[in-house]
Scaffold this motif. Structure first.
Motif, PDB file in Angstrom:
ATOM      1  N   GLU A 178       0.823  -1.209   0.000  1.00 21.95           N
ATOM      2  CA  GLU A 178       0.000   0.000   0.000  1.00 21.95           C
ATOM      3  C   GLU A 178       0.857   1.259   0.000  1.00 21.95           C
ATOM      4  OE1 GLU A 178      -3.503   2.091   2.741  1.00 21.95           O
ATOM      5  OE2 GLU A 178      -2.720   0.093   3.238  1.00 21.95           O
ATOM      6  N   ASP A 179       2.001   1.199   0.652  1.00 20.91           N
ATOM      7  CA  ASP A 179       2.878   2.374   0.721  1.00 20.91           C
ATOM      8  C   ASP A 179       3.429   2.772  -0.641  1.00 20.91           C
ATOM      9  OD1 ASP A 179       2.472   2.368   3.416  1.00 20.91           O
ATOM     10  OD2 ASP A 179       4.372   1.397   3.919  1.00 20.91           O
ATOM     11  N   ASN A 180       3.385   1.850  -1.603  1.00 21.91           N
ATOM     12  CA  ASN A 180       3.911   2.143  -2.940  1.00 21.91           C
ATOM     13  C   ASN A 180       2.818   2.559  -3.924  1.00 21.91           C
ATOM     14  OD1 ASN A 180       6.723   1.635  -2.536  1.00 21.91           O
ATOM     15  ND2 ASN A 180       6.246  -0.540  -2.395  1.00 21.91           N
ATOM     16  N   ARG A 181       1.619   2.785  -3.420  1.00 23.52           N
ATOM     17  CA  ARG A 181       0.544   3.252  -4.299  1.00 23.52           C
ATOM     18  C   ARG A 181       0.769   4.723  -4.635  1.00 23.52           C
ATOM     19  NH1 ARG A 181      -4.516   3.600  -1.324  1.00 23.52           N
ATOM     20  NH2 ARG A 181      -4.436   1.328  -1.173  1.00 23.52           N
ATOM     21  N   LEU A 182       0.823   5.015  -5.930  1.00 23.63           N
ATOM     22  CA  LEU A 182       1.056   6.382  -6.385  1.00 23.63           C
ATOM     23  C   LEU A 182      -0.243   7.132  -6.649  1.00 23.63           C
ATOM     24  CD1 LEU A 182       4.038   6.081  -8.905  1.00 23.63           C
ATOM     25  CD2 LEU A 182       3.944   7.564  -6.916  1.00 23.63           C
ATOM     26  N   ALA A 183      -1.192   6.486  -7.269  1.00 18.81           N
ATOM     27  CA  ALA A 183      -2.417   7.196  -7.631  1.00 18.81           C
ATOM     28  C   ALA A 183      -3.532   6.225  -7.964  1.00 18.81           C
ATOM     29  CB  ALA A 183      -2.169   8.113  -8.832  1.00 18.81           C
ATOM     30  N   ILE A 184      -4.760   6.659  -7.733  1.00 19.00           N
ATOM     31  CA  ILE A 184      -5.954   5.990  -8.239  1.00 19.00           C
ATOM     32  C   ILE A 184      -6.613   7.002  -9.168  1.00 19.00           C
ATOM     33  CG2 ILE A 184      -8.148   4.887  -7.668  1.00 19.00           C
ATOM     34  CD1 ILE A 184      -7.025   4.427  -4.837  1.00 19.00           C
ATOM     35  N   ILE A 185      -6.505   6.772 -10.453  1.00 20.44           N
ATOM     36  CA  ILE A 185      -6.985   7.735 -11.435  1.00 20.44           C
ATOM     37  C   ILE A 185      -8.376   7.328 -11.917  1.00 20.44           C
ATOM     38  CG2 ILE A 185      -6.574   8.750 -13.708  1.00 20.44           C
ATOM     39  CD1 ILE A 185      -3.555   8.139 -13.171  1.00 20.44           C
ATOM     40  N   ASN A 186      -9.313   8.236 -11.776  1.00 22.42           N
ATOM     41  CA  ASN A 186     -10.683   8.036 -12.208  1.00 22.42           C
ATOM     42  C   ASN A 186     -10.859   8.860 -13.482  1.00 22.42           C
ATOM     43  OD1 ASN A 186     -13.515   7.461 -12.062  1.00 22.42           O
ATOM     44  ND2 ASN A 186     -13.834   9.464 -11.139  1.00 22.42           N
ATOM     45  N   TRP A 187     -10.866   8.186 -14.652  1.00 18.53           N
ATOM     46  CA  TRP A 187     -10.915   8.953 -15.898  1.00 18.53           C
ATOM     47  C   TRP A 187     -12.272   8.799 -16.581  1.00 18.53           C
ATOM     48  CZ3 TRP A 187     -11.177   6.928 -21.001  1.00 18.53           C
ATOM     49  CH2 TRP A 187     -11.068   5.536 -21.093  1.00 18.53           C
ATOM     50  N   GLN A 188     -12.709   9.870 -17.202  1.00 23.62           N
ATOM     51  CA  GLN A 188     -14.039   9.946 -17.786  1.00 23.62           C
ATOM     52  C   GLN A 188     -14.034   9.316 -19.170  1.00 23.62           C
ATOM     53  OE1 GLN A 188     -15.433  13.954 -18.077  1.00 23.62           O
ATOM     54  NE2 GLN A 188     -17.566  13.378 -18.386  1.00 23.62           N
ATOM     55  N   LYS A 189     -14.587   8.122 -19.279  1.00 20.17           N
ATOM     56  CA  LYS A 189     -14.519   7.389 -20.549  1.00 20.17           C
ATOM     57  C   LYS A 189     -15.596   7.813 -21.546  1.00 20.17           C
ATOM     58  CE  LYS A 189     -17.389   3.408 -19.259  1.00 20.17           C
ATOM     59  NZ  LYS A 189     -17.444   1.930 -19.165  1.00 20.17           N
ATOM     60  N   THR A 190     -16.636   8.503 -21.057  1.00 17.86           N
ATOM     61  CA  THR A 190     -17.686   8.975 -21.947  1.00 17.86           C
ATOM     62  C   THR A 190     -18.151  10.341 -21.482  1.00 17.86           C
ATOM     63  OG1 THR A 190     -19.860   8.488 -22.892  1.00 17.86           O
ATOM     64  CG2 THR A 190     -19.494   7.807 -20.624  1.00 17.86           C
ATOM     65  N   ALA A 191     -18.543  11.202 -22.425  1.00 17.16           N
ATOM     66  CA  ALA A 191     -18.900  12.574 -22.084  1.00 17.16           C
ATOM     67  C   ALA A 191     -20.350  12.712 -21.651  1.00 17.16           C
ATOM     68  CB  ALA A 191     -18.625  13.488 -23.272  1.00 17.16           C
ATOM     69  N   ALA A 192     -21.207  11.791 -22.081  1.00 18.27           N
ATOM     70  CA  ALA A 192     -22.636  11.917 -21.789  1.00 18.27           C
ATOM     71  C   ALA A 192     -23.140  10.693 -21.044  1.00 18.27           C
ATOM     72  CB  ALA A 192     -23.414  12.086 -23.093  1.00 18.27           C
ATOM     73  N   PRO A 193     -24.058  10.863 -20.100  1.00 17.60           N
ATOM     74  CA  PRO A 193     -24.635   9.700 -19.419  1.00 17.60           C
ATOM     75  C   PRO A 193     -25.336   8.802 -20.419  1.00 17.60           C
ATOM     76  CG  PRO A 193     -25.212  11.755 -18.306  1.00 17.60           C
ATOM     77  CD  PRO A 193     -24.613  12.129 -19.622  1.00 17.60           C
ATOM     78  N   ARG A 194     -25.326   7.511 -20.133  1.00 18.77           N
ATOM     79  CA  ARG A 194     -25.994   6.576 -21.027  1.00 18.77           C
ATOM     80  C   ARG A 194     -26.834   5.623 -20.194  1.00 18.77           C
ATOM     81  NH1 ARG A 194     -21.856   1.824 -22.494  1.00 18.77           N
ATOM     82  NH2 ARG A 194     -20.663   1.806 -20.574  1.00 18.77           N
ATOM     83  N   PRO A 195     -27.883   5.056 -20.790  1.00 22.37           N
ATOM     84  CA  PRO A 195     -28.721   4.123 -20.026  1.00 22.37           C
ATOM     85  C   PRO A 195     -27.890   2.956 -19.500  1.00 22.37           C
ATOM     86  CG  PRO A 195     -29.753   4.725 -22.110  1.00 22.37           C
ATOM     87  CD  PRO A 195     -28.362   5.252 -22.155  1.00 22.37           C
ATOM     88  N   ASP A 196     -28.168   2.551 -18.296  1.00 21.66           N
ATOM     89  CA  ASP A 196     -27.420   1.454 -17.687  1.00 21.66           C
ATOM     90  C   ASP A 196     -28.382   0.665 -16.816  1.00 21.66           C
ATOM     91  OD1 ASP A 196     -25.550  -0.111 -16.075  1.00 21.66           O
ATOM     92  OD2 ASP A 196     -24.016   1.246 -16.835  1.00 21.66           O
ATOM     93  N   LYS A 197     -28.148  -0.639 -16.717  1.00 21.42           N
ATOM     94  CA  LYS A 197     -29.051  -1.457 -15.904  1.00 21.42           C
ATOM     95  C   LYS A 197     -28.854  -1.197 -14.407  1.00 21.42           C
ATOM     96  CE  LYS A 197     -25.993  -5.516 -15.963  1.00 21.42           C
ATOM     97  NZ  LYS A 197     -25.890  -6.935 -16.380  1.00 21.42           N
ATOM     98  N   SER A 198     -27.758  -0.521 -14.048  1.00 22.71           N
ATOM     99  CA  SER A 198     -27.550  -0.147 -12.655  1.00 22.71           C
ATOM    100  C   SER A 198     -28.217   1.202 -12.397  1.00 22.71           C
ATOM    101  CB  SER A 198     -26.057  -0.078 -12.342  1.00 22.71           C
ATOM    102  OG  SER A 198     -25.458   0.954 -13.083  1.00 22.71           O
ATOM    103  N   HIS A 199     -28.176   1.652 -11.154  1.00 22.21           N
ATOM    104  CA  HIS A 199     -28.832   2.903 -10.784  1.00 22.21           C
ATOM    105  C   HIS A 199     -28.039   4.125 -11.238  1.00 22.21           C
ATOM    106  CE1 HIS A 199     -31.946   0.996  -8.298  1.00 22.21           C
ATOM    107  NE2 HIS A 199     -31.000   0.140  -7.949  1.00 22.21           N
ATOM    108  N   VAL A 200     -26.732   3.970 -11.389  1.00 29.21           N
ATOM    109  CA  VAL A 200     -25.874   5.094 -11.757  1.00 29.21           C
ATOM    110  C   VAL A 200     -25.145   4.764 -13.049  1.00 29.21           C
ATOM    111  CG1 VAL A 200     -23.958   6.562 -11.030  1.00 29.21           C
ATOM    112  CG2 VAL A 200     -25.555   5.686  -9.323  1.00 29.21           C
ATOM    113  N   SER A 201     -25.148   5.676 -14.004  1.00 25.03           N
ATOM    114  CA  SER A 201     -24.463   5.448 -15.274  1.00 25.03           C
ATOM    115  C   SER A 201     -22.963   5.331 -15.051  1.00 25.03           C
ATOM    116  CB  SER A 201     -24.750   6.613 -16.227  1.00 25.03           C
ATOM    117  OG  SER A 201     -24.008   6.474 -17.413  1.00 25.03           O
ATOM    118  N   THR A 202     -22.362   4.287 -15.618  1.00 28.55           N
ATOM    119  CA  THR A 202     -20.922   4.060 -15.462  1.00 28.55           C
ATOM    120  C   THR A 202     -20.177   4.817 -16.549  1.00 28.55           C
ATOM    121  OG1 THR A 202     -21.164   2.033 -16.754  1.00 28.55           O
ATOM    122  CG2 THR A 202     -21.156   1.812 -14.364  1.00 28.55           C
TER     123      THR A 202
END
Length: 643
Positions: A178-202
């Motif tokens: 864990e001490d060697n973890r540099l970053a957790i990058i959350n990158w936006q793969k799509t610009a617009a929300p899209r329908p998803d079977k879950s409650h929140v668009s991935t």
């Protein structure tokens, strides 16, 4: 595994590695466990290097360019083991493994007994109750080998989505720490929300970034563009040159630096944004504030914080008109102080960020898409907007324009994302490894950056996947894409050649015999020893005459004085001890070669000493580099010590 059949030294080494790995994995109180778990070092020990063949027909570029990069067609665990000479030399592992979506991941049950089996196995269905444990069993030894491939300061950036994010994160913490973890990058793969079977668009995916050794790793700056430089101006004719607004707030909280700062313009008392603190020493900030013509003092204003920096004699939210006039008069003059309050004096305190001070390029900030706002220069859990890191649809469009339609890939990493990761964690002349090459974005990105910035980065990509027609992706897609961007033969008709070259290497099913593996290891060890011992100058190394590997058991070189250099090492399971018996054999070899009676001997330990012997202990880092535990060797050969 039948432990009774193992040589004593191998068994001791295995037990020590097991103990050390358990200690390492459990130091944070968590060790992953799942059905069928096997220690990764036990699995990788069973994987044997395989023969390979270079395909001239499928390679690209002139001879010199082909030597720079490699595309491997074959199973990636075997390929990494076979990439013996590159172990410990990779700067960045950048890879996009299967996400375990129910349609992208194959598992071969034979791997449990024989990880050398080259078959891909069957697709793991989304409703397979063992799909998570199968994915972990598949990924664990491969991530272990990726770590082995990295140099001490190397970095791994591995892509993943929400399906296996938590399991991969725990696995990375266990293997890298864990001490060697540099970053957790959350990158936006799509610009617009899209329908998803879950409650929140991935609409986002993740990149987990770890260093092999955080103390030795470096996060570099990105190459600057003219667009970046346009953000800098010089409204106050500052003699330091172009600058832009910078943030005075640091993200990390520090109670002593969470005090109020009074504006000499309005009297308002300002505090660090969010839960942060002021990023510069208090005495420095006080000196900069006083350049606005007011005298400042530290004073408790009853806000429950450290003493505030207040205009002398002023109360919160009010300063005299004389003080405000002095500040406005200073604002009308050139070269404003380093801490300033906006162009009209009505804003929060901020600092100047000078273009001259950003010499290497632009630095990574916590939210890349909003770096203009002057966010702190830190990486931890970070978000990258699509404008800065590209979208999946961009990656698909890029691939289609190069190779044409019908490639069947609906999710492709965009060049922008991989460009960023490579610029941040691979030096200009470094080596990038991608064990899950897919459509070849990694290789394309390396060549693109080389062309754009004059860098000389190299890549190794490995791919085994098959199309529905059983065609290997390495041939029909990965190599095809890279060949087209090198030559400029784009399917879209664009003639954009970025140059470069690569060797196409096919991994065969035949294993290299143990003798050949040990010969390669011995040759690599000799190279490492000479580079270590003779590292003062190239000229010194050139004085040595090297013998061909295999021509002698111990003798490997002589110097101009006709003195021999000897290495006591045959393989990881044989003693590396200078004792009476090995010395007699060395003397016999020297006599047969008519050498002087002075012997330069490399070994792990030397219980025997005698006239004419110059003993050099094999450095532990050399032994570790080729997968050999020096302590196990010493313990297992205690019986060899001469009385």
């Amino acid at each position: 595994m039948n432990y009774d059949e193992l040589p004593r030294s191998a068994l001791i080494r295995l037990l020590q590695e097991h103990d050390e790995a358990l200690h390492q994995a459990g130091r944070d109180g968590i060790i992953m466990n799942y059905s069928g778990r096997t220690a990764p070092w036990q699995i990788t020990r069973l994987v044997k290097p395989k023969l390979s063949a270079i395909s001239k027909k499928l390679s690209c570029g002139d001879e010199a360019a082909q030597c720079e990069n490699e595309i491997w067609d074959g199973e990636n665990l075997s390929a990494m083991v076979s990439l013996y000479r590159h172990r410990g030399k990779v700067d960045l592992v950048l890879t996009d493994p299967p996400y375990n979506t129910g349609s992208d991941f194959r598992y071969n049950d034979k791997w449990d007994q024989d990880p050398n089996d080259p078959d891909l196995g069957e697709l793991v269905a989304e409703d397979d109750g063992s799909r998570h444990s199968k994915w972990l069993k598949f990924m664990t030894p491969r991530i272990w080998m990726m770590k082995e491939m990295l140099r001490p300061g190397g970095v791994i950036a591995i892509c993943i989505d929400h399906r296996e994010l938590y399991r991969l994160g725990m696995l990375m913490d266990e293997i890298f720490g864990e001490d060697n973890r540099l970053a957790i990058i959350n990158w936006q793969k799509t610009a617009a929300p899209r329908p998803d079977k879950s409650h929140v668009s991935t609409s986002t995916e993740y990149v987990l970034v770890y260093a092999k050794d955080l103390a030795k790793a470096r996060t570099l700056s990105q190459v600057r563009t003219e667009q970046d430089n346009k953000r800098y101006s010089n409204p106050d004719t500052d003699s330091e040159g172009l600058w832009r607004e910078g943030n005075l707030t640091a993200r990390s909280p520090s109670p002593k630096d969470e005090y109020g700062i009074q504006s000499p313009f309005t009297g308002e008392v300002h505090y660090p944004a969010g839960h942060g603190s002021w990023r510069h020493p208090k005495k420095n900030i006080k000196a900069w504030l006083q350049e606005w013509g007011a005298v400042y003092e530290e004073r408790d204003i009853g806000d429950g914080r450290s003493p505030a920096l207040m205009v002398s004699g002023a109360v919160p939210n009010k300063v005299s008109s004389a003080i405000a006039k002095k500040a406005l008069a200073r604002l009308a003059k050139p070269q404003w102080p380093f801490v300033w309050f906006g162009r009209d004096g009505q804003g929060r305190p901020r600092v100047k960020t000078y273009l001259e001070g950003i010499k290497r390029g632009k630095v990574p900030v916590t939210y890349w898409a909003e770096e203009e706002a002057g966010y702190p220069v830190e990486l931890d859990a970070t978000s990258w907007g699509y404008k800065e890191s590209g979208r999946t649809s961009d990656g698909v469009s890029e691939l289609t324009s190069i190779v044409g339609g019908g490639h069947g890939f609906t999710t492709v990493k965009p060049l922008k994302l991989f460009n960023k990761l490579i610029q941040l964690w691979c030096p200009d002349g470094g080596l990038v490894l991608d064990p899950f090459a897919g459509s070849g974005t990694t290789g394309h990105s390396v060549l693109h950056l080389n062309k754009a910035t004059g860098a000389t980065r190299r890549f190794i990509m490995i791919e085994q996947g098959n199309s529905e027609k059983k065609d290997h992706y390495a041939k029909t897609l990965t190599a095809d894409r890279i060949r087209r961007v090198i030559t400029g033969d784009w399917a879209s008709g664009e003639q954009v050649s970025i140059g470069g070259g690569f060797r196409f290497i096919q991994l065969k099913r035949e294993k290299i015999d143990a003798g050949a593996v040990n010969t390669l290891a011995r040759e690599e060890m000799i190279d490492l020893l000479l580079n270590s011992y003779w590292d003062k100058s190239e000229k010194a190394r050139s004085y040595l005459h090297r013998y061909a590997i295999g021509s002698h058991q111990y003798l490997f070189a002589t110097n101009p004085k006709n003195e021999g250099f000897f290495l006591i090492w045959d393989n990881p399971d044989t003693a590396s001890v200078l004792n009476r018996n090995t010395f007699r054999a060395i003397v016999a070899e020297a006599a047969a070669a008519k050498l002087a009676e002075r012997y330069h001997v490399y070994a792990s330990i030397a219980p025997y000493t005698g006239a004419g012997i110059e003993f050099y202990k094999i450095p532990d880092r050399v032994l570790e580099h080729i997968g050999f535990n020096a302590r196990a060797d010493a313990y297992s050969n205690a019986d060899d010590v001469d009385a």
